[in-house]
Design a protein around this motif. Structure first.
Motif, PDB file in Angstrom:
ATOM      1  N   ASN A 237       0.828  -1.210   0.000  1.00 20.64           N
ATOM      2  CA  ASN A 237       0.000   0.000   0.000  1.00 20.64           C
ATOM      3  C   ASN A 237       0.863   1.262   0.000  1.00 20.64           C
ATOM      4  O   ASN A 237       0.533   2.257  -0.657  1.00 20.64           O
ATOM      5  CB  ASN A 237      -0.923   0.007   1.223  1.00 20.64           C
ATOM      6  CG  ASN A 237      -2.015  -1.040   1.128  1.00 20.64           C
ATOM      7  OD1 ASN A 237      -2.331  -1.521   0.036  1.00 20.64           O
ATOM      8  ND2 ASN A 237      -2.590  -1.410   2.266  1.00 20.64           N
ATOM      9  N   GLU A 238       1.962   1.208   0.741  1.00 19.54           N
ATOM     10  CA  GLU A 238       2.867   2.361   0.782  1.00 19.54           C
ATOM     11  C   GLU A 238       3.512   2.599  -0.579  1.00 19.54           C
ATOM     12  O   GLU A 238       3.690   3.748  -1.004  1.00 19.54           O
ATOM     13  CB  GLU A 238       3.944   2.133   1.846  1.00 19.54           C
ATOM     14  CG  GLU A 238       4.857   3.331   2.052  1.00 19.54           C
ATOM     15  CD  GLU A 238       5.911   3.089   3.118  1.00 19.54           C
ATOM     16  OE1 GLU A 238       6.773   3.967   3.299  1.00 19.54           O
ATOM     17  OE2 GLU A 238       5.883   2.014   3.760  1.00 19.54           O
ATOM     18  N   LEU A 239       3.861   1.515  -1.262  1.00 21.08           N
ATOM     19  CA  LEU A 239       4.443   1.644  -2.602  1.00 21.08           C
ATOM     20  C   LEU A 239       3.470   2.340  -3.548  1.00 21.08           C
ATOM     21  O   LEU A 239       3.847   3.271  -4.275  1.00 21.08           O
ATOM     22  CB  LEU A 239       4.810   0.260  -3.139  1.00 21.08           C
ATOM     23  CG  LEU A 239       5.296   0.191  -4.595  1.00 21.08           C
ATOM     24  CD1 LEU A 239       6.568   1.008  -4.777  1.00 21.08           C
ATOM     25  CD2 LEU A 239       5.519  -1.257  -5.017  1.00 21.08           C
TER      26      LEU A 239
ATOM     27  N   ASN B  67       1.611   7.432  -6.232  1.00 19.77           N
ATOM     28  CA  ASN B  67       0.626   8.491  -6.488  1.00 19.77           C
ATOM     29  C   ASN B  67       1.216   9.870  -6.221  1.00 19.77           C
ATOM     30  O   ASN B  67       1.051  10.801  -7.018  1.00 19.77           O
ATOM     31  CB  ASN B  67      -0.608   8.278  -5.602  1.00 19.77           C
ATOM     32  CG  ASN B  67      -1.643   7.380  -6.250  1.00 19.77           C
ATOM     33  OD1 ASN B  67      -2.142   7.667  -7.322  1.00 19.77           O
ATOM     34  ND2 ASN B  67      -1.954   6.276  -5.588  1.00 19.77           N
ATOM     35  N   VAL B  68       1.906  10.004  -5.086  1.00 23.50           N
ATOM     36  CA  VAL B  68       2.524  11.287  -4.729  1.00 23.50           C
ATOM     37  C   VAL B  68       3.581  11.670  -5.760  1.00 23.50           C
ATOM     38  O   VAL B  68       3.667  12.833  -6.188  1.00 23.50           O
ATOM     39  CB  VAL B  68       3.143  11.208  -3.316  1.00 23.50           C
ATOM     40  CG1 VAL B  68       3.919  12.483  -2.995  1.00 23.50           C
ATOM     41  CG2 VAL B  68       2.060  10.961  -2.273  1.00 23.50           C
ATOM     42  N   TYR B  69       4.365  10.695  -6.167  1.00 20.21           N
ATOM     43  CA  TYR B  69       5.423  10.926  -7.157  1.00 20.21           C
ATOM     44  C   TYR B  69       4.837  11.428  -8.477  1.00 20.21           C
ATOM     45  O   TYR B  69       5.326  12.404  -9.067  1.00 20.21           O
ATOM     46  CB  TYR B  69       6.195   9.625  -7.365  1.00 20.21           C
ATOM     47  CG  TYR B  69       7.267   9.668  -8.427  1.00 20.21           C
ATOM     48  CD1 TYR B  69       8.299  10.598  -8.375  1.00 20.21           C
ATOM     49  CD2 TYR B  69       7.256   8.758  -9.483  1.00 20.21           C
ATOM     50  CE1 TYR B  69       9.289  10.622  -9.348  1.00 20.21           C
ATOM     51  CE2 TYR B  69       8.241   8.770 -10.451  1.00 20.21           C
ATOM     52  CZ  TYR B  69       9.253   9.711 -10.381  1.00 20.21           C
ATOM     53  OH  TYR B  69      10.232   9.728 -11.351  1.00 20.21           O
ATOM     54  N   VAL B  70       3.777  10.788  -8.933  1.00 24.30           N
ATOM     55  CA  VAL B  70       3.140  11.190 -10.193  1.00 24.30           C
ATOM     56  C   VAL B  70       2.595  12.607 -10.093  1.00 24.30           C
ATOM     57  O   VAL B  70       2.724  13.408 -11.034  1.00 24.30           O
ATOM     58  CB  VAL B  70       2.026  10.190 -10.570  1.00 24.30           C
ATOM     59  CG1 VAL B  70       1.142  10.754 -11.682  1.00 24.30           C
ATOM     60  CG2 VAL B  70       2.629   8.862 -11.010  1.00 24.30           C
TER      61      VAL B  70
ATOM     62  N   ARG C 165      -1.510  -0.581  -9.344  1.00 24.45           N
ATOM     63  CA  ARG C 165      -2.811  -0.714  -8.680  1.00 24.45           C
ATOM     64  C   ARG C 165      -3.424  -2.088  -8.936  1.00 24.45           C
ATOM     65  O   ARG C 165      -4.102  -2.640  -8.068  1.00 24.45           O
ATOM     66  CB  ARG C 165      -3.751   0.388  -9.165  1.00 24.45           C
ATOM     67  CG  ARG C 165      -3.392   1.774  -8.624  1.00 24.45           C
ATOM     68  CD  ARG C 165      -4.208   2.845  -9.306  1.00 24.45           C
ATOM     69  NE  ARG C 165      -3.932   4.178  -8.757  1.00 24.45           N
ATOM     70  CZ  ARG C 165      -4.203   5.314  -9.389  1.00 24.45           C
ATOM     71  NH1 ARG C 165      -4.765   5.279 -10.600  1.00 24.45           N
ATOM     72  NH2 ARG C 165      -3.927   6.474  -8.823  1.00 24.45           N
ATOM     73  N   ASP C 166      -3.179  -2.621 -10.118  1.00 27.76           N
ATOM     74  CA  ASP C 166      -3.709  -3.951 -10.443  1.00 27.76           C
ATOM     75  C   ASP C 166      -2.974  -5.065  -9.701  1.00 27.76           C
ATOM     76  O   ASP C 166      -3.450  -6.203  -9.680  1.00 27.76           O
ATOM     77  CB  ASP C 166      -3.606  -4.205 -11.953  1.00 27.76           C
ATOM     78  CG  ASP C 166      -4.584  -3.352 -12.742  1.00 27.76           C
ATOM     79  OD1 ASP C 166      -5.570  -2.871 -12.137  1.00 27.76           O
ATOM     80  OD2 ASP C 166      -4.359  -3.148 -13.954  1.00 27.76           O
ATOM     81  N   CYS C 167      -1.799  -4.739  -9.142  1.00 30.24           N
ATOM     82  CA  CYS C 167      -0.972  -5.769  -8.495  1.00 30.24           C
ATOM     83  C   CYS C 167      -1.035  -5.712  -6.972  1.00 30.24           C
ATOM     84  O   CYS C 167      -0.286  -6.431  -6.305  1.00 30.24           O
ATOM     85  CB  CYS C 167       0.488  -5.608  -8.924  1.00 30.24           C
ATOM     86  SG  CYS C 167       0.776  -5.711 -10.690  1.00 30.24           S
ATOM     87  N   GLU C 168      -1.885  -4.873  -6.416  1.00 30.67           N
ATOM     88  CA  GLU C 168      -1.887  -4.677  -4.964  1.00 30.67           C
ATOM     89  C   GLU C 168      -2.132  -5.976  -4.201  1.00 30.67           C
ATOM     90  O   GLU C 168      -1.642  -6.147  -3.087  1.00 30.67           O
ATOM     91  CB  GLU C 168      -2.953  -3.640  -4.582  1.00 30.67           C
ATOM     92  CG  GLU C 168      -2.541  -2.209  -4.873  1.00 30.67           C
ATOM     93  CD  GLU C 168      -3.531  -1.202  -4.326  1.00 30.67           C
ATOM     94  OE1 GLU C 168      -3.387  -0.804  -3.158  1.00 30.67           O
ATOM     95  OE2 GLU C 168      -4.457  -0.820  -5.068  1.00 30.67           O
ATOM     96  N   ASN C 169      -2.906  -6.889  -4.779  1.00 30.89           N
ATOM     97  CA  ASN C 169      -3.235  -8.132  -4.081  1.00 30.89           C
ATOM     98  C   ASN C 169      -2.511  -9.342  -4.658  1.00 30.89           C
ATOM     99  O   ASN C 169      -2.944 -10.475  -4.456  1.00 30.89           O
ATOM    100  CB  ASN C 169      -4.752  -8.368  -4.141  1.00 30.89           C
ATOM    101  CG  ASN C 169      -5.513  -7.290  -3.406  1.00 30.89           C
ATOM    102  OD1 ASN C 169      -5.088  -6.849  -2.339  1.00 30.89           O
ATOM    103  ND2 ASN C 169      -6.623  -6.847  -3.977  1.00 30.89           N
TER     104      ASN C 169
END
Length: 401
Positions: A13-15, A20-23, A73-77
């Motif tokens: 989640n942190e990654l 998001n912040v970086y973008v 985002r598609d790889c979070e799980n």
């Protein structure tokens, strides 16, 4: 297990959150700072600096906002898919190499014109200055490495405990039979999440190595005009040695670079503890390179010109692993070169044989044609000597009518 499960979930989640912040910070540079460099009311000099200051940051922004962030985002799980995501975009990460190369010049230009850029910062109401934003891409790759290293460590601990308790992580699909490869390739179907994360970490490390190499090349000074370091093939390795020029009998600390095509020798000059430059000393083309390495001496080896035996350098290091890696690397290069030359000679030999064979066939065909027109046998039509019709004479020249 619950702790490790939470730890893995938190890190993933942190990654995604930091991505998001970086973008958004890249978006701020592209959509706010860059248009200010194109205004018609500023000096043409500053408008001309846009490419030098921002480099390819807009391409990096487009890649992360349109491709990499949605993929994360598609790889979070799915940890295995997360690792494969980094490897899938390996070539795209190479744009960081060119950005890092340009960043040193960009930082200097922003510092030289800090009043101008501080004015833009005030207009935008920004807390951070432009230099901080330009540093973001340089810092992003090392952060990926830290994230992946932590995921590898945490998941390794999880697997060790799972082998004892046979429990599973419920929130992340971590078993290889529950997740599919990111590219749908069957070759990845048996890959475990841990293997995938380790390979992703290696991918990022390779890009970081390329960045370090290009930055080192930027710090090499006084190269001859004929020597373009970007045209010397891959930079295979670089290390510091105590080098003795056998002609001058001087022993100095030098940084030596091994490329596909040359060995570059430079003097090390440190202006500050973290600021170092490499001053060109000499180069040896691999075509003219020779090496002498004694098995009993694990700290030294000698490189020399094949065509100028009097010129040689004795390299010494305290680490036998570095010495052995260099000896093996140079030996492999020379072996590959010898095989290429052998292949080239064989091709040239076969070409000559083919040409001789073709010439022989043409010569034989020519002789057959001569026989055809200089003999009565097998010649169709009326054959007669030019200008003589009835007289029986000895024929010396024949024509076919």
């Amino acid at each position: 297990h619950n702790f490790l499960c939470r730890r893995l979930t938190e890190r993933v989640n942190e990654l995604v959150h930091t991505e998001n912040v970086y973008v958004e910070r890249l978006r701020h540079v592209v959509e706010d700072y860059m248009p200010n460099m194109r205004r018609t009311d500023i000096s043409p000099y500053f408008r001309a600096l846009e490419a030098d200051i921002f480099g390819n940051i807009e391409k990096i922004f487009r890649f992360h906002s349109e491709e990499f962030l949605p993929a994360l985002r598609d790889c979070e799980n799915d940890l295995r898919k997360l690792g494969q995501c980094f490897r899938h975009y390996e070539k795209r990460f190479n744009m960081y190499v060119m950005y890092s190369r340009n960043n040193k010049r960009a930082t200097r230009l922003v510092f030289e014109h800090k009043q101008f850029f501080q004015g833009i910062q005030l207009e935008l109401g920004d807390r951070l200055d432009l230099s901080s934003y330009l540093l973001e891409p340089v810092q992003r790759l090392p952060r990926y490495k830290l994230f992946l290293a932590d995921l590898v460590k945490t998941y390794s601990n999880y697997e060790n405990e799972r082998s004892e308790t046979e429990s599973r992580i419920s929130k992340l699909s971590v078993d290889s039979d529950e997740t599919g490869g990111s590219n749908g390739e069957s070759s990845d179907s048996d890959e475990t999440p841990l293997e995938s994360l380790k390979l992703a970490k290696t991918t990022v490390e390779c890009v970081l190595t390329a960045v370090d190499e290009i930055m080192a090349l930027e710090n090499i000074t006084d190269c001859p005009l004929y020597l373009n370091l970007l045209h010397q093939g891959r930079l295979l390795r670089q290390n510091e040695f105590y080098v003795m020029d056998t002609a001058r009998r001087r022993r100095q600390l030098m940084r030596v670079f091994l490329f596909d095509k040359i060995v570059l020798i430079t003097l090390v000059y440190r202006k500050q503890p973290r600021v170092e430059y490499f001053i060109y000393k000499d180069d040896i083309p691999v075509d003219d390179l020779g090496i002498t390495a004694k098995e009993h001496d694990q700290h030294k080896f000698t490189i020399w010109y094949k065509k100028r035996n009097l010129k040689s350098y004795k390299l010494e290091t305290s680490d036998p692993a570095i010495r052995n890696a260099w000896v093996e690397g140079i030996t492999s290069l020379l072996w590959e070169q010898a095989m290429q030359k052998k292949e080239l000679l064989l091709q040239q030999r076969n070409k000559r044989i083919s040409m001789v064979s073709m010439n022989s066939e043409e010569s034989a065909e020519s002789e057959r044609n001569d026989d055809k027109y200089n003999s009565l046998r097998g010649v169709p039509g009326e054959v007669k000597r030019l200008g003589i019709t009835d007289k029986k004479v000895r024929r010396t020249t024949w024509y076919c009518e």
